[in-house]
Design an enzyme around this catalytic site. Structure first.
Site, PDB file in Angstrom:
ATOM      1  N   ASP A 199       0.705  -1.311  -0.078  1.00  0.00           N
ATOM      2  CA  ASP A 199      -0.128  -0.252  -0.127  1.00  0.00           C
ATOM      3  C   ASP A 199       1.071   1.306   0.117  1.00  0.00           C
ATOM      4  OD1 ASP A 199      -2.167   1.486  -0.037  1.00  0.00           O
ATOM      5  OD2 ASP A 199      -2.593   1.050   2.064  1.00  0.00           O
ATOM      6  N   ASP A 254      -3.941  -1.253   5.624  1.00  0.00           N
ATOM      7  CA  ASP A 254      -4.278  -0.472   6.798  1.00  0.00           C
ATOM      8  C   ASP A 254      -5.994  -0.594   6.787  1.00  0.00           C
ATOM      9  OD1 ASP A 254      -4.986   1.217   4.662  1.00  0.00           O
ATOM     10  OD2 ASP A 254      -3.960   2.906   5.741  1.00  0.00           O
ATOM     11  N   ASP A 276      -8.716  -3.759   2.981  1.00  0.00           N
ATOM     12  CA  ASP A 276      -7.444  -4.620   2.614  1.00  0.00           C
ATOM     13  C   ASP A 276      -7.550  -5.874   3.179  1.00  0.00           C
ATOM     14  OD1 ASP A 276      -5.874  -2.610   1.175  1.00  0.00           O
ATOM     15  OD2 ASP A 276      -5.652  -1.522   3.422  1.00  0.00           O
TER      16      ASP A 276
END
Length: 999
Positions: free
Chosen positions: A437, A739, A743
């Site tokens: 990410d 986070d 996800d």
């Protein structure tokens, strides 16, 4: 909010005072679950004697002590018992220490932050400090930290599956919206669909510890904490140990199984060798009746000890590829199995003796059945054989893995990697791809508004020249359409709780002298739709302080909102957006190409919108948020972490491919990838793809694109999970960072999921295997380094142990044929076993990482743990040691063995292993095994203990260990004569360094 809930808002705004917190904690206790009752240490210690081989050795030692008591010499039996107790005690202490280290998981879980209101200020505190009466803010993806009553709710859906098993989230509302009573949950909403059921297990105005916020936001007042919560009453789920077997566990179990079968085979051959030698040398002179009794006793012993050799037979079949199911009675661990086998063995002996006596073949006098000397010899043969099994069977292998995991977990936690699942310690070291990410991992996650761009002049600084209605709309767009909060304690910098992007908007208002809380208090929220990763925007419907007309504020991806807007706010009023689109688009691209994140704002007056708290409003945001008015956009900066570019280079050197998978737009994602070193000047369209384009590819087409793909932008949750799945199909070991709640599917699917510790939601942390406590990519590199080192430490121990196995077993086997019946005594072999298992495990399992592990390609996760190089070292060094020991045996037998010669023989064997311990430390390195040896105090301590222990044993062991004191010059000669083991290893590593250095 309705007027009826105004007092609740006031309560939620103020929260508890410091005095009220202290009184509540004293009355109701802390928010910590009492750990489940653990097995006491003394029982854990006794379990060390459950091993059938250890029990067998203790029985043999007891028999030897009994025979010795009759003959007036109990040294052998007592010495064996002392050695066994010492070895098992040290093994227990090591395992107990490792067990204690795993408690870090439960301790850190109590540190998970919760946002509460105290003294009118929003604060993030560890959840263990939450008390009854606290007002807690709930946001999407967070875990409910205590049982509580709902005060305010905005589209609040809670997943109660941990308590009820029902996977559909439940709608939660204040009791005032339910008629003021505990009403069971009824309507259930999930992503725009509505499922109805008659009744929920828990009231709709209550939330419970351990459940997860699926959607929406809420404010709740804590009713119960710790053991008084529903979870505290019903279970201690946080302290469960699943005992999951990992691929490494299964591989090591199979290795141990094969070694165990070989050890029993060698032990049986040694017993027969000693028996044949005794007959050949006429040391065992017995009449045929006496041999009958001896054979009968061995048959009875075989029946009595079926619990020992029976499982080995089935292991042998398994090793040969012919597995058979072991009888259930043979798998039993209780004393009943031993007792039954003992009775059956005794029955075999008694029936055989009775038949022989009855037939007149045996005399009636039992003392004539077998001589005391012969019985003593058989007992010694038996003890030597059992000791070979104890030495050869790698009891320390499991302990080495446990110690390595425990040590790595502690050190990884210091390096900001909290390991939640043990297999992740080792698996991360085999990672070949990291799907990363952007926000918070590659960047600092310190969002700040760089510019507020709008067509209205002066809006970038909230100029007082703005028309009142324009300023009001802009401030409402930033203040009310979100759930973040800003805390400002006296003398401290303002901090954000909640979404960092929303917090950046509030900080910008604060810097411009605008009180966002005042704006929120004047804006009555009728309904709020949380941000959704599929639609890429959120919305808030309510009435402001202007004309009182319902207005919908929408915030999200600019390109998505622009498609939905038909008008734009300009200095001259509201106009059609068409002719302004090129100007707006150009401004957006200019910021995005500089690596900034852009966030668009739009609004729309909705005259016929329902008023008040109406959670049953069927109008969907997707329908309402059309034909809106574009207000402008915010350009936000989030600086790249300074350490990330070097960390990316380290991953590339280590053969790990890094891909940025983010929800940001392509320009921003590409610029960040360029800044961290993932995007090269020659990269083009083939290295970047959008989520919608990726979705349209077939699996085969996607797998063709994935190897060269650097950036996947505008990725949705299913895009990220599909990326992981396809990479795994391509035989990659995939690590994923994330986070958000969105996800979680990818984190769960990945071989290793890494969640953000600071900004990650509870759902993300629950799905992850490792939590990055500092949210930094550098911590991932540290985790990979530790994972590779952990695996290497296990290999070091295996190499060291198997080298001793080969040398010790073959020396004991050949000794009788070379004229030395017992090259090693039982107590000497147990000292070797203590070195090999317990002490070596402690020394090699705690070896810290070295830089060389990151200069090689990832290992094949399916490859056997013993490499070709290790096998060459094990058998080559083992053969060399065997040659040295056989040479010594041939020398000392020429004029009859003396106690001094046997002491020298024993000491030479131990010191060979002492130097080989340093070579084992050098596995996987080209630098000297003595390099930075001072960094590992346990290794130095163990090496010193082995050497001094050998000195003490030889100098003071006496009859107990069959040793006599050696002179100083003898010690010097033995040390110098065995040290080439280390120097040859150092020479090999020096040659490897030179070869590596040659271009």
């Amino acid at each position: 909010m309705s007027q009826a809930s105004r007092p609740t808002i006031s309560r939620a705004t103020q929260g508890l005072s410091a005095e009220e917190v202290a009184r509540s904690r004293e009355r109701h206790g802390t928010n910590v679950l009492t750990p489940a009752k653990r097995t006491p240490w003394w029982r854990l210690y006794l379990e060390k004697y459950d091993d059938p081989v250890i029990r067998l050795l203790l029985i043999a030692a007891a028999l030897a002590a009994g025979v010795g008591a009759i003959e007036g010499d109990m040294v052998d039996g007592v010495g064996i018992i002392i050695a066994v107790v010492l070895a098992t005690t040290l093994a227990f202490l090591n395992e107990f220490k490792a067990r204690r280290a795993f408690d870090i998981l439960n301790e850190v879980s109590d540190e998970i932050p919760a946002t509460v209101v105290r003294d009118g200020v929003y604060r993030a505190i560890p959840r263990k400090e939450v008390v009854v009466g606290d007002v807690v803010l709930l946001e999407p993806g967070e875990e409910v930290v205590a049982d509580a009553r709902v005060l305010e709710a905005r589209s609040l859906l809670v997943d109660e599956s941990r308590l009820t098993g029902e996977s559909v989230p439940v709608a939660k509302r204040p009791s005032s919206a339910l008629g003021g009573a505990d009403v069971p949950g009824g309507e259930v909403e999930t992503s725009g669909s509505v499922a109805r059921r008659e009744e929920s297990a828990y009231p709709a105005d209550k939330v419970f510890r351990g459940t997860l916020v699926a959607e929406g936001t809420g404010i709740v007042e804590v009713m119960a904490v710790g053991d008084a919560t529903e979870m505290g009453v019903t279970a201690r789920a946080a302290s469960e140990d699943t005992g999951e077997a990992t691929p490494l566990d299964r591989q090591l179990a199979r290795l141990s199984q094969a070694i165990g079968v070989a050890a029993f085979g060698v032990a049986a051959v040694i017993f027969l060798a000693l028996l044949v030698r005794g007959i050949a040398t006429r040391e065992l002179l017995m009449s045929p009746p006496q041999w009958y009794v001896a054979g009968l006793c061995m048959a009875g012993a075989g029946v009595a000890l079926v619990r020992v050799w029976g499982p080995i037979v089935y292991d042998g079949l398994d090793v040969m590829g012919r597995p058979r199911a072991m009888p259930r009675w043979l798998e039993g661990r209780g004393m009943a199995v031993w007792a039954i086998a003992l009775v059956l063995g005794a029955a075999v002996v008694l029936l055989g003796l009775g038949a022989a006596v009855g037939a007149g073949w045996l005399p009636l006098r039992p003392h004539a059945w077998i001589s005391a000397d012969a019985a003593h010899e058989f007992l010694r043969f038996f003890m030597i054989s059992v000791t070979i099994i104890v030495v050869a069977v790698p009891e320390g292998l499991a302990m080495s893995v446990t110690l390595s995991l425990a040590y790595s977990m502690r050190r990884m936690a210091r390096a900001n990697n909290l390991v939640r699942r043990l297999h992740a310690c080792e698996t991360i070291g085999a990672a070949t791809v990291i799907c990363c990410d952007k926000t918070g991992t590659l960047t600092e996650n310190r969002m700040r508004v760089f510019e507020l761009s709008t067509l209205c002049k002066g809006a970038g600084t909230l100029s007082p020249d703005l028309p009142p209605n324009v300023a009001r709309l802009l401030m409402e767009a930033l203040a009310v359409n979100g759930t973040a909060q800003v805390s400002r304690l006296p003398g401290q910098e303002a901090t954000v709780t909640g979404n960092p992007t929303e917090g950046a908007l509030l900080l910008w208002l604060d810097e411009n002298g605008v009180d966002y809380q005042e704006i929120r208090s004047r804006f009555r929220v009728d309904r709020q739709w949380p941000f959704n990763t599929e639609r890429k925007f959120m919305g808030t419907l309510g009435r402001g302080a202007g004309d009182g007309q319902p207005v919908l504020h929408v915030k999200g991806a600019p390109e998505i909102l622009l498609e939905r807007c038909s008008t734009v706010l300009t200095p001259g009023g509201v106009e059609r957006i068409d002719r302004f689109l090129p100007e707006i688009t150009s401004a957006l691209l200019s910021y995005q190409r500089r690596g900034m994140r852009t966030l668009g704002f739009a609004c729309k007056t909705v005259p016929d919108a329902p008023a008040g708290d109406d959670d049953d409003d069927d109008d969907d945001l997707d329908t309402l948020a059309r034909e809106g008015t574009w207000l402008g956009f915010a350009a936000l900066t989030d600086p790249v972490r300074a350490e990330v570019p070097e960390a990316i280079r380290a991953c590339r050197r280590a053969g790990i491919d890094v891909k940025v998978v983010t929800g940001d737009n392509p320009d921003t994602a590409r610029e960040v990838a360029r800044q961290v070193g993932l995007w090269d000047d020659g990269d083009g369209a083939a290295q970047l793809m959008g989520g919608r384009e990726f979705e349209q590819l077939s699996d085969e087409e996607a797998m063709e694109r994935l190897p060269g793909l650097r950036v996947l932008a505008r990725a949705r949750p299913m895009d990220k999970m599909r990326t992981v799945r396809l990479l795994q199909r391509m035989n990659h070991v995939v690590a994923v960072t994330g986070d958000g709640t969105n996800d979680a599917p990818a984190l769960n699917r990945a071989d290793v999921g890494l969640a953000m510790g600071k900004t990650g939601t509870a759902v993300a942390r629950e799905a992850a295997d490792i939590i990055l406590l500092d949210d930094s990519f550098q911590s991932i590199v540290s985790a990979v380094t530790w994972g590779r080192s952990l695996y290497e430490n296990i290999q070091r121990f295996i190499q060291f142990q198997l080298t001793i196995n080969v040398a010790a077993c073959l020396t004991a086997l050949l000794g009788p044929f070379l004229g030395v019946k017992f090259p090693f005594t039982v107590t000497q072999m147990l000292w070797v076993n203590l070195i090999m298992d317990t002490l070596a495990a402690l020394a090699l399992a705690t070896e810290p990482p070295h830089a060389e592990v990151m200069n090689r390609l990832p290992r094949d996760p399916n490859a056997f743990i013993i490499t070709r190089g290790m096998a060459r070292h094990i058998f080559g060094t083992g053969a060399l040691f065997l040659m040295i020991m056989v040479g010594l045996l041939l020398v000392i037998r020429q004029d009859g063995t003396t106690d001094v010669e046997l002491s020298v023989f024993f000491t030479v064997f131990v010191l060979l292993q002492f130097w080989n311990l340093f070579n084992a430390r050098g596995l996987g390195r080209t630098r000297s095994s003595l390099s930075r040896v001072w960094d590992n105090r346990w290794f130095l301590l163990v090496a010193l203990l082995i050497f001094l222990g050998q000195v003490v044993i030889v100098q003071f062991g006496g009859v107990l260990l069959r040793t006599v004191p050696l002179r100083g010059w003898m010690w010097a000669l033995i040390v110098a004569g065995t040290s080439p083991v280390l120097w040859i290893g150092e020479w090999a590593r020096w040659r490897a360094r030179r070869t590596t250095a040659i271009p």
